[in-house]
Design a protein around this motif. Sequence first.
Motif, PDB file in Angstrom:
ATOM      1  N   LYS A   5       0.856  -1.179   0.000  1.00 34.53           N
ATOM      2  CA  LYS A   5       0.000   0.000   0.000  1.00 34.53           C
ATOM      3  C   LYS A   5       0.892   1.228   0.000  1.00 34.53           C
ATOM      4  N   LEU A   7       1.857   4.919   0.788  1.00 40.68           N
ATOM      5  CA  LEU A   7       1.517   5.911   1.802  1.00 40.68           C
ATOM      6  C   LEU A   7       2.225   7.225   1.481  1.00 40.68           C
ATOM      7  N   ASN A   8       1.632   8.286   1.919  1.00 42.58           N
ATOM      8  CA  ASN A   8       2.227   9.597   1.726  1.00 42.58           C
ATOM      9  C   ASN A   8       2.460  10.208   3.101  1.00 42.58           C
TER      10      ASN A   8
END
Length: 79
Positions: A5, A7-8
Amino acid sequence: MGLLKKLNFFIEEDVRKDLDELVPAGQKSKTINEALRKELLRIRREKVTEKLVLLKSRGPKVSQKEIVKLLKQNRNRKR
């Protein structure tokens, strides 16, 4: 490895520089995942330890002999 996944999030500049300098291209995600796993495990253990300390302060005092006696009884019971 499980599902990935994206993510930022932000990291401090000095951490980013070290990451770029020390970790080869293509290994950064793996390195960050491993570091996060270790840190999350440390946090999880810390929280469990806090709970155990709280339970210890609330519970009755039991001697080592009593603990050994109860463990032996428990092991000898029929299942």
